[in-house]
Design a protein around this motif. Structure first.
Motif, PDB file in Angstrom:
ATOM      1  N   ASP B 113       0.822  -1.199   0.000  1.00  0.00           N
ATOM      2  CA  ASP B 113       0.000   0.000   0.000  1.00  0.00           C
ATOM      3  C   ASP B 113       0.857   1.251   0.000  1.00  0.00           C
ATOM      4  O   ASP B 113       0.515   2.261  -0.615  1.00  0.00           O
ATOM      5  N   GLY B 119      -3.650   3.162  -2.860  1.00  0.00           N
ATOM      6  CA  GLY B 119      -5.038   3.344  -3.260  1.00  0.00           C
ATOM      7  C   GLY B 119      -5.765   2.032  -3.433  1.00  0.00           C
ATOM      8  O   GLY B 119      -6.983   1.981  -3.301  1.00  0.00           O
ATOM      9  N   THR B 120      -5.034   0.964  -3.699  1.00  0.00           N
ATOM     10  CA  THR B 120      -5.700  -0.329  -3.781  1.00  0.00           C
ATOM     11  C   THR B 120      -6.020  -0.789  -2.361  1.00  0.00           C
ATOM     12  O   THR B 120      -5.131  -0.804  -1.515  1.00  0.00           O
ATOM     13  N   PRO B 121      -7.269  -1.138  -2.101  1.00  0.00           N
ATOM     14  CA  PRO B 121      -7.605  -1.540  -0.730  1.00  0.00           C
ATOM     15  C   PRO B 121      -6.836  -2.795  -0.324  1.00  0.00           C
ATOM     16  O   PRO B 121      -6.576  -3.670  -1.153  1.00  0.00           O
ATOM     17  N   TRP B 123      -7.595  -5.312   1.479  1.00  0.00           N
ATOM     18  CA  TRP B 123      -8.250  -6.618   1.389  1.00  0.00           C
ATOM     19  C   TRP B 123      -8.110  -7.194  -0.008  1.00  0.00           C
ATOM     20  O   TRP B 123      -8.000  -8.401  -0.188  1.00  0.00           O
ATOM     21  N   ALA B 124      -8.078  -6.328  -0.998  1.00  0.00           N
ATOM     22  CA  ALA B 124      -7.942  -6.813  -2.371  1.00  0.00           C
ATOM     23  C   ALA B 124      -6.566  -7.441  -2.568  1.00  0.00           C
ATOM     24  O   ALA B 124      -6.423  -8.498  -3.188  1.00  0.00           O
TER      25      ALA B 124
END
Lengths: 390, 369
Positions: B113, B119-121, B123-124
């Motif tokens: 992150d 910006g990518t969550p 959990w993803a």
């Protein structure tokens, strides 16, 4: 089958992508004391202000993407290869984000190469505070090089030419270190971090500018305990420092012939400097051994003087004397005037006598100014270039 | 039908699995954690001592497993301590492996992150990662071993090249004086460095799959030496380049070393993405192995099919990874795991070994084979 095909459409590739065309890449940054630009004042008149102290003005240099696109012959000759924009405020991060309200492409710091700090700002603000953001940010790399400027810092990021990118020019000059003793090894954020945290004093290259031209001129001395700029070493003193610390990679020394007073220019091919910390009865002294080998590349002495051993001895003595002068003047300035150790004496004591160093390290700069230093210099001339006889 | 250790792996594969399990999240933070404890540039000596301690602990575990040929720790612990206590210890060990697995993916999420996918969550990032790992684990220990055999050489190759470029910043003076403040600082750092070798306890499980368990000691020594070398190089290069004072303030010092280097003239100017790639592969292998070890434990204790536990543990690990509230919490979790590991796999095997010797488990397993 159908389901797998349908799932394919959900595969978006990049989650939080930012196309590079939509970003402004800044490559240089200048920090000055707060002084708003005309545009900014105008904007503020229109009501574009926010709560801040106007302590700093900072200028970022953005690569001009419109220029140098696909070889179309637009009247781009007038256009420069960069765009400089300024903001005033008291938080660098806030100022950077402020650009997002002024430009269609947000600025990103992945390619920041140089940071220039104005002298007056560095005298007022602590270096570690000024540079805190850069070391914390996740885009900016610790390979960015830090300079001090006696002139307005933003002026060092300007040029009249349409092809030169000023930030790259500054970086390019540091690469010439092997040709001149007036150029220090570039001080990157990575190297600075350790020194700032340890409270060590250090020097930063000073850059001056006039009419879009720049020159490296000596160095600024930053005192470890206060992290503020306390003074400058002029070009000669910087040469002395480079010789003293052995940091120099090569360069030229100008001496005068003893009897005739004519110019002899000596090119240093190899420079070695060794600082020895000696502890006797609890008292610390330093011995510095400087050894240079090189060749004579220019000499104006009259032709009746033959190039023989005696001449070589004389010349070597002249060079040695010149080096001695340079080194001693630097040392005097460091010990007597600034009372700071930027030549690495403390490092040597730490390595050679860690037990002695430990209690002294807190007030090292003060202690250092009282410690006697003896200097031994050896200068050898190996050749006289392509002209061997007259 | 309970899951039995049917698959067999070679001793080289055992060493590779051990090395891959040991190399994990720690490599990015090790120079800082060591320098914080020692305060002197002698961290690399602590690393060496820590490595030898890890080897010693690994050898003790091999000795412990020796009488029970072809059995995992979960299967034979009952014979040493009695059924109930054995189940309790097994459960703790399962929990421990789950903790490591969740810690690894959490660190992965934090770093990805911050440096890679802002910006990518998280959990993803975590879920995709876990699914790929699940896919591998369902293939059994052989599939794991073979993939690890591919990962390790790539890791070593890229790692050596990337750190080699750091040589431009390297200054021996940052590493001197050696033992300037005596031996005490070095000893202070040993606990930290020993903890970074956690993962060697995987030998307790994989020894059961070894084709020739008598070579287990060699596998432990070789398997630990690889991370030992990599850790020494890391600490020497990072502290040598950034100095002790420069290292203690950095959150991810190893990454900072690579970020501080720019090589002009090559195709690539920056190398942190390479380091991150191999680092993520190592996280992947550590995660896979610990996750497998945990599921296997539950499966063998309950004598039920492994696959059910594999799917069942996944959400548990995911939830555990979300426990720490911030980065400081993540690092505290890491410390907790390290301490737990010291007791579980530093002290306990010795105790078990003593009990086992008293009960005369010598050679029993071999005769049963």
């Amino acid at each position: 089958m159908l389901i797998s095909a349908a799932i394919l459409f959900l595969q978006t590739g990049c989650w939080s992508k930012d196309e590079i065309e939509d970003l402004s890449i800044y490559i240089g940054m200048a920090l000055d004391i707060g002084e708003q630009s005309k545009v900014e004042k105008e904007l503020e008149k229109q009501g574009a202000g926010y709560a801040r102290k106007k302590t700093m003005t900072f200028t970022i240099q953005i690569i001009n993407e419109l220029k140098g696109g696909k070889g179309e012959k637009t009247p781009a000759a007038e256009q420069k290869a960069y765009i400089n924009v300024s903001e005033t405020g008291d938080s660098i991060f806030e100022m950077i984000r402020e650009f997002s309200t002024r430009m269609e492409r947000p600025v990103i710091g992945h390619h920041l190469k140089v940071i220039v700090v104005n002298e007056k700002l560095a005298r007022r603000k602590r270096m570690d505070q000024l540079l805190d953001f850069f070391l914390r940010d996740n885009d900016i790399r610790p390979s960015a090089v830090v300079f001090i400027s006696k002139s307005k810092a933003s002026h060092t990021l300007e040029t009249q030419s349409s092809t030169v990118v000023p930030a790259f020019r500054l970086l390019g000059i540091t690469d010439n270190q092997y040709r001149s003793l007036k150029i220090m090894s570039p001080v990157t954020l990575a190297k600075l971090e350790g020194k700032m945290h340890a409270g060590m004093s250090y020097v930063l290259q000073n850059v001056v500018s006039a009419k879009g031209e720049v020159a490296f001129s000596g160095a600024a001395v930053i005192k470890g305990s206060s992290q503020k700029l306390i003074g400058f070493l002029n070009e000669k003193e910087l040469v002395g420092l480079m010789l003293l610390s052995g940091q120099g990679k090569g360069g030229q020394i100008k001496a005068y012939h003893e009897e005739r007073g004519e110019v002899i220019s000596y090119e240093i091919k190899k420079l070695e400097s060794k600082i020895n910390a000696i502890v006797k009865n609890g008292k610390v002294t330093f011995e510095v051994e400087i050894e240079t080998t090189g060749r004579v590349m220019e000499e104006w002495t009259p032709s009746e003087l033959e190039i023989n051993e005696a001449f070589t001895k004389q010349t070597e003595a002249a060079v040695k004397e010149e080096i001695e002068k340079l080194v001693l003047s630097t040392l005097a300035k460091l010990q007597d005037k600034y009372k700071t150790d930027v030549a690495g004496f403390g490092q040597r004591l730490r390595i050679q006598h860690p037990k002695v160093w430990e209690p002294m390290k807190k007030d090292w700069d003060e202690e250092f100014s009282q410690i006697p230093v003896t200097i031994h210099i050896k200068s050898k001339i190996t050749e006289y270039g392509a002209t061997s006889r007259r | 039908m309970a899951y039995q250790a049917k698959d067999r792996i070679t001793s080289i594969q055992t060493a590779v699995i051990l090395a891959n399990t040991m190399l994990g999240a720690g490599i990015l933070t090790l120079p800082r954690t060591v320098a914080e404890k020692t305060g002197t540039p002698d961290g690399w000596i602590s690393v060496i001592i820590g490595g030898f301690l890890a080897i010693a602990a690994g050898l003790i575990m091999v000795m412990l497993s020796k009488p029970f040929r072809g059995k995992t720790f979960y299967e034979y612990i009952g014979q040493i301590t009695g059924k109930w206590l054995g189940s309790l210890i097994s459960l703790i060990v399962v929990g421990y492996f789950c903790l490591i697995a969740s810690f690894e993916i959490r660190v992965l999420a934090e770093v990805a992150d911050f440096f890679l996918l802002e910006g990518t969550p998280s959990w993803a990032i975590i879920m995709v990662f876990m699914w790929v790992s699940l896919y591998l684990v369902t293939g059994g220990i052989n599939a794991i071993a073979r993939l690890f055999e591919i990962i390790l050489p790539i890791t070593i190759f890229v790692f050596v090249i990337v750190t080699f470029f750091g040589i431009t910043l390297f200054d021996v003076d940052n590493l001197r004086p050696v033992l300037g403040q005596g031996v005490m600082p070095v000893l202070n750092g040993v606990k930290t460095t020993a903890i970074t070798f956690t993962g060697f306890e995987a030998i307790l499980i994989i020894i059961a799959f070894m084709h020739r368990p008598e070579k287990a000691s060699k596998a432990v020594i070789v398997g630990t030496s690889i991370p030992l070398m990599i850790y020494i190089i890391t600490v020497v290069m990072v502290i040598g380049s950034l100095s002790v004072d420069g290292v203690v303030t950095r959150t991810w010092p190893t990454l900072d070393l690579v970020r501080s280097v720019e090589i002009e003239g090559l195709i690539f100017e920056r190398f942190e993405s390479f380091l991150l790639v191999i680092w993520i592969m190592q996280i992947y292998s550590t995660f896979t192995m610990t996750y497998y070890a945990a599921s296997l434990g539950l499966s063998q204790m309950s004598k039920r099919n492994l696959n059910g536990f594999l799917y069942g543990l996944l959400p548990v690990v995911f939830l555990m990874a979300n426990i720490p509230k911030n980065l400081a919490g993540v690092f505290r979790m890491g410390d907790f795991i390290g301490n737990l590991s010291l007791y579980l796999f530093g002290a306990m095997p010795l105790l078990l070994l003593a009990i086992s010797k008293l009960r005369g488990h010598k050679g029993e397993g071999i005769s049963r084979k």
